[in-house]
Design a protein around this motif. Structure first.
Motif, PDB file in Angstrom:
ATOM      1  N   GLU B 618       0.832  -1.206   0.000  1.00 39.25           N
ATOM      2  CA  GLU B 618       0.000   0.000   0.000  1.00 39.25           C
ATOM      3  C   GLU B 618       0.863   1.251   0.000  1.00 39.25           C
ATOM      4  O   GLU B 618       0.611   2.211  -0.727  1.00 39.25           O
ATOM      5  N   ALA B 619       1.902   1.212   0.827  1.00 34.44           N
ATOM      6  CA  ALA B 619       2.814   2.361   0.910  1.00 34.44           C
ATOM      7  C   ALA B 619       3.509   2.579  -0.432  1.00 34.44           C
ATOM      8  O   ALA B 619       3.605   3.701  -0.933  1.00 34.44           O
ATOM      9  N   LEU B 621       2.471   1.777  -3.349  1.00 37.75           N
ATOM     10  CA  LEU B 621       1.524   2.231  -4.372  1.00 37.75           C
ATOM     11  C   LEU B 621       1.328   3.746  -4.345  1.00 37.75           C
ATOM     12  O   LEU B 621       0.840   4.332  -5.308  1.00 37.75           O
ATOM     13  N   LYS B 622       1.714   4.386  -3.241  1.00 39.79           N
ATOM     14  CA  LYS B 622       1.585   5.847  -3.168  1.00 39.79           C
ATOM     15  C   LYS B 622       2.606   6.530  -4.068  1.00 39.79           C
ATOM     16  O   LYS B 622       2.393   7.634  -4.528  1.00 39.79           O
ATOM     17  N   THR B 623       3.738   5.874  -4.292  1.00 41.41           N
ATOM     18  CA  THR B 623       4.786   6.520  -5.075  1.00 41.41           C
ATOM     19  C   THR B 623       5.095   5.819  -6.396  1.00 41.41           C
ATOM     20  O   THR B 623       5.646   6.430  -7.297  1.00 41.41           O
ATOM     21  N   SER B 625       4.062   2.929  -9.713  1.00 43.66           N
ATOM     22  CA  SER B 625       2.956   2.334 -10.465  1.00 43.66           C
ATOM     23  C   SER B 625       2.861   0.859 -10.118  1.00 43.66           C
ATOM     24  O   SER B 625       3.858   0.237  -9.732  1.00 43.66           O
ATOM     25  N   LYS B 668      -3.496  -6.209  -3.347  1.00 38.54           N
ATOM     26  CA  LYS B 668      -3.512  -4.738  -3.305  1.00 38.54           C
ATOM     27  C   LYS B 668      -3.329  -4.158  -4.713  1.00 38.54           C
ATOM     28  O   LYS B 668      -3.956  -3.175  -5.094  1.00 38.54           O
ATOM     29  N   ARG B 672      -6.061  -1.915  -6.992  1.00 41.48           N
ATOM     30  CA  ARG B 672      -5.740  -0.663  -7.648  1.00 41.48           C
ATOM     31  C   ARG B 672      -6.110  -0.722  -9.130  1.00 41.48           C
ATOM     32  O   ARG B 672      -6.720   0.181  -9.686  1.00 41.48           O
TER      33      ARG B 672
END
Lengths: 215, 809
Positions: B618-619, B621-623, B625, B668, B672
């Motif tokens: 999850e972390a 995926l914030k930065t 692709s 996860k 997305r």
């Protein structure tokens, strides 16, 4: 002489973690994470395990009548009596294994290993019980053997099932293809012999030297 | 006299054991006792007559194992005819003056039903039906289904009896020392199922003596609204080394039976080891008693194959198995991703749901096949009662028929058409049903309007003999964003239905906040209000901590939670699972693999930490692709552990823990991709199956997990799969690879046959095999294209084939 099929329920036999590891395919000690997983699985499986055995005592003559299997003859040589038994740890564990088979195979693998260890431990407990029960009369329980072992054909499962009425007595059934359900189950014959124990036991006694589970 | 009529007024005496008596008369071990009806009719008649002389009202035919699995249809007909005649002759020649009846005896088949055995439910129904039709034809007065040790087989027998006869039916089960059936059902679970389907009496027989069965009998007497039968063994078998005997004599047996009669048992008899003397003493000890009236216990309940869930305390129904508004779930249904659907079910059970709603309605899906299938798959791994949720009446019936237990059905409504269709099913299969307060005119705006429809539903159900206790009225929660009074109307209706109609209620709680932000805030407050207004069952999201907090706090505050035990368990065990997982930084490196300087996600995967992998992904995926994460993090991490495994620095459990951690990270990524509408890049399709005749699937499941980790699109056909199905599916989806698993030597021929057919019909398909009994040589011998010793070798094989395909296409 026992002329009835007896059914016994047992409390959980002591747990052998090394056996669980061995059945899970681990040769060394477990690391912290695996130990935690085993603990988790033991805890989770505990309420689903039951320990049931049904058995019948035969005259060896009765069993050997018409039997050509070397394995059976060797296993019972010198015995007058033999106990045929079926043991199972129940369907609950199969359901739990299926549950994780669909969602978490690491847990399914460990639960599977626990089941294998549990049912063997149950068989050990049962056979030790026979020793205690018949020890006074000077009999000892020899090594047990099962259909599919050596030249003792798997087809003999059917005979054992009909002799012991396993479905009714311990909830153990046989499929058309000869598989047992619940899967964590054992059927076996154990000879009772008078005198002192002489034979080898455990993996030492087995001829299959390339077995994955050999100790 | 008619048996049903006699049962209403009297204590009814059954006979005792016959097996031991037949053995004494010369029946050999392994000989089929049912044949003696024909070959030794006099012996059988004498035993029956002794029981009538001892005072039995009902003597049971010697047909315990009389079915088409053991006998040809012709012989079976002759056996059943003779068996019934034997009892009738005994009755006519007995000196007893009591009322006498012939019960057709139906015992278990000795086979375990699917999915854990290989006996199909419908085959079981037909097997019982054959014997039952003969019993009715040759003049039995009632049917005794006895010694049942599995709820599903019990349902099959009872269904067969209802569909093929109008005779009274008594259903009796064999409970073990743990007070449950062999396959796990409690007496309450069995009572819910059997009573729901309309049996005339429920009972317990065999397996133990009266002393050990006491708690089971007491539970049945407490919960059953029909008469209870007790037919124990003569205690437990004992041996003195020389001979064997049962440890309770006729006098002691009769004392126990008299105690049961005082407590309300209405049908008394004996099983293994009991003789006419046991029955005579039981009759003598109880004949002065007046039969206790049978009271309706008024219990609202549903059941699974292990447990009953009662509605006298608020019940949580998990709503997550439903595609409405859930993109990821829709995708899983369309792709046939069973593991995802099952996972949603398991997660809700872990969070404490009591019942799971099951809705698989999508335009892309044939609900008539899919709903019963998912019900079966869910029941294989989840022992919570299920709520069958569909508006397709055919799908509803199929699912109810296949359901193992007493189902909850969602739903019927006030429209005549709906009631005409649903109520007959509820009556036949014994369900509990949700009644929505809407009808031809829509949903009334007022509480009074909804209460009126509730009345109509309850009244119409009565015509079918469906009691109010088997209905949950849903006064419908509508969103307050459209009408500010919507919640108030629902709450008023709830209270009136509870207080004025005395019916239980149900609500889809979350609807109230539709269209509003931070819905959990509104939902949990509305939930508390609804509970206070008498809500009996709430369809909620168990993954919402707020809803659970409200539920447990309410139960504790209302005195429904003894010593606040459930609240405390919730706070200590369930609530912490809502916290995010810690990062992996504090965890020691694994010396043999060398994970000291890895990124958090790689490290979580290599160490096999599932929740940490989820958090780290999850972390990431914030930065980054999704594709970058897969290629730069997940795949390299899998390679690290894979290499360690191949070099024997890691073992199978470690490899699988990593695979599971990777799976969590992939989930996860998928979530997305579904949100953004992108498709995930998958390698080729692979069909996996455990071959026909084999029910072991752990190896196949391991291979599946690893193949999916490496990006293959796995179509898992499960276990015990016929060769033709495998060929058909592989052809339809044009899978270049088929993986087959077999554990036993006995099932390898079935594997060989499958390979032959695959090569014949689909010459381009490569077949990979594995399983405990196989070796490289053996695999070649049976014609496989590849052999995998373990899951990782299967991945290597698949990658080789896939790379070749890419090269040449």
């Amino acid at each position: 002489m026992l002329d009835k099929i007896f059914v016994k329920n047992y409390d959980a036999p002591p747990i052998d973690r090394r056996e669980i590891l061995r059945y899970a395919g681990c040769k060394d000690d477990a690391d912290e994470r695996l130990n935690a997983l085993i603990d988790e699985c033991l805890h989770e499986s505990e309420p689903f395990l039951s320990y049931r055995v049904c058995y019948y005592m035969f005259d060896v003559k009765q069993i050997l009548d018409g039997v050509t299997s070397q394995t059976v003859q060797r296993g019972l040589v010198g015995c007058e009596k033999a106990v045929v038994f079926a043991a199972t740890v129940g369907l609950g564990l199969d359901r739990l294994i299926a549950r994780y088979g669909a969602t978490n195979t690491a847990k399914a693998l460990v639960l599977q290993a626990i089941g294998a260890e549990r049912v063997e431990a149950l068989c050990d407990t049962f056979c030790q019980g026979l020793e205690r029960a018949y020890g006074e009369t000077g009999l000892y329980a020899r090594r047990r053997f099962s259909p599919g072992y050596g030249d003792f054909a798997l087809e003999n499962q059917k005979k054992i099932f009909s002799a012991l009425d396993c479905p009714k007595n311990i909830g153990l059934t046989l499929t058309e293809s000869g598989l047992m359900s619940p899967t964590k189950s054992v059927t076996a014959i154990v000879g009772l012999q008078s005198g002192k124990r002489q034979e080898k036991t455990g993996c030492e006694a087995c001829g299959k030297t390339d077995c994955f589970a050999r100790k | 006299m008619d048996f049903r009529q006699y049962l209403q007024q009297n204590i009814v005496y059954f006979d005792g054991g016959t097996g031991t008596l037949l053995q004494q008369a010369g029946l050999a071990l392994g000989e089929l006792p049912e044949r003696w009806n024909v070959t030794h009719a006099d012996v059988v008649q004498n035993i029956h007559r002794d029981y009538f002389n001892a005072g039995s009202n009902v003597v049971v035919t010697n047909t315990f194992g009389a079915n088409t699995l053991k006998f040809s249809k012709t012989e079976l007909a002759e056996i059943v005819r003779a068996a019934i005649e034997n009892v009738k002759i005994a009755a006519n020649t007995s000196n007893g003056i009591q009322e006498k009846f012939v019960a057709l005896d139906i015992g278990p088949t000795g086979k375990l039903l699917k999915p854990y055995g290989d006996f199909d439910f419908e085959e079981a129904v037909e097997t019982f039906a054959e014997t039952i039709r003969l019993g009715e034809k040759y003049g039995a007065d009632l049917i005794l289904i006895e010694t049942m040790s599995d709820s599903y087989e019990t349902k099959a027998a009872l269904l067969a009896a209802k569909e093929n006869s109008t005779l009274p039916i008594i259903v009796s089960c064999a409970y073990g020392a743990d007070g449950k059936l062999m396959t796990g059902a409690t007496p309450s679970a069995m009572a819910a199922l059997i009573e729901g389907m309309g049996a005339d009496a429920i009972g317990v027989n065999c397996s133990l003596g009266p002393k050990q069965l006491k708690s089971v009998v007491e539970e049945l007497l407490e919960v059953c609204s029909v008469p209870v039968l007790v037919k124990p063994n003569a205690g437990l078998p004992q041996t003195d080394g020389e001979s064997t005997y049962y440890d309770i004599d006729d006098s002691e047996f009769a004392e126990y039976m008299a105690e049961f009669a005082v407590k309300g048992a209405r049908l008394l008899g004996g099983c293994c080891g009991t003789t006419p003397a046991y029955i005579a003493k039981t009759v003598a000890a109880t004949k002065h008693m007046t039969a206790m009236p049978i009271a309706d216990k008024n219990i609202s309940w549903v059941s699974s194959y292990t447990r009953a869930v009662r509605f006298d305390k608020p019940v949580l129904i998990g709503e997550r198995i439903n595609p409405t508004g859930k993109k990821r779930f829709k995708q899983a249904l369309i792709e046939g991703d069973e593991a995802y659907v099952l996972g949603e079910g398991i997660a809700q059970q872990e969070k404490g749901a009591h019942v799971l709603d099951v809705n698989v309605g999508l335009p892309e899906i044939d609900e008539k096949t899919a709903l019963p299938l998912y019900i079966e798959k869910l029941q294989a791994v989840i022992d919570l009662p299920l709520q069958i949720d569909t508006s397709d009446i055919v799908a509803m019936e199929k699912a109810m028929r296949r359901y193992n237990g007493k189902p909850l059905v969602n739903s019927v409504n006030g429209k005549q058409e709906s009631m005409d269709a649903v109520f007959p099913l509820v009556k036949k299969y014994g369900g509990m049903v949700v009644g929505l307060t809407l009808d031809e005119r829509g949903i009334p705006d007022t509480a009074t309007g909804r209460v009126e429809i509730a009345k109509k539903i309850i009244k119409e159900a009565e015509k079918y003999g469906i009691a109010k206790k088997d209905i949950l009225i849903d006064p419908l929660a509508l969103t307050i964003s459209a009408d500010k009074n919507a919640a108030a109307v629902t709450l008023t209706a709830l209270r009136e239905i509870k207080e004025k109609l005395g019916a239980h209620t149900s609500l889809g709680v979350s609807n109230v906040s539709f269209g509003l932000p931070e819905r959990a805030v509104i939902n949990s407050a509305f939930f508390a209000l609804a509970l206070e207004n008498g809500l009996s069952a709430a369809i909620v999201n168990p993954n919402s901590a707020e809803m659970l907090k409200t539920y447990y706090a309410f139960s504790a505050l209302k005195g429904l939670d003894e010593n606040c035990g459930e609240y405390i368990r919730f706070v200590t065990e369930i609530l912490p699972t809502f916290q995010p997982a810690p990062t992996t930084s504090g965890i020691a490196a694994t010396a043999t693999i060398g994970d000291g300087d890895l990124s958090p996600l790689k490290r979580a995967i290599v160490k096999g930490l599932e929740r940490e992998a989820e958090t780290a992904c999850e972390a990431a995926l914030k930065t980054s692709s999704p594709l970058t994460i897969v290629n730069d993090e997940i795949v390299p991490a899998l390679d690290i552990i894979g290499k360690a495994y191949e070099e024997k620095r890691a073992y199978l459990p470690g490899l699988l823990m990593s695979a599971e951690a990777a799976k969590r990270a992939f989930e996860k990524i998928k979530q997305r991709l579904v949100q953004t509408g992108e498709g995930g890049a998958k390698k080729c399709k692979i069909v996996l199956a455990t071959v026909k005749g084999d029910i072991h699937d752990i190896g196949k499941n391991i291979v599946k997990t690893l193949l999916e980790n490496y990006g293959f699109d796995v179509v898992d056909l499960g276990r015990d799969v016929p060769s033709d199905t495998i060929v058909q599916v592989a052809g339809e989806i044009a899978a270049p690879i088929v993986g087959l698993s077999a554990l036993m030597t006995t099932t390898v021929p079935s594997m060989e046959e499958t390979i032959r057919k695959l090569h014949e019909k689909l010459p381009n398909v490569k077949v990979l095999v594995g399983g405990a009994v196989l070796t490289e040589e053996y695999a070649q011998k049976i014609g496989a294209d590849g052999y995998a010793k373990d899951g990782l070798q299967a991945v290597r094989f698949a990658e080789r084939i896939y790379n070749d395909l890419c090269k040449y296409s």
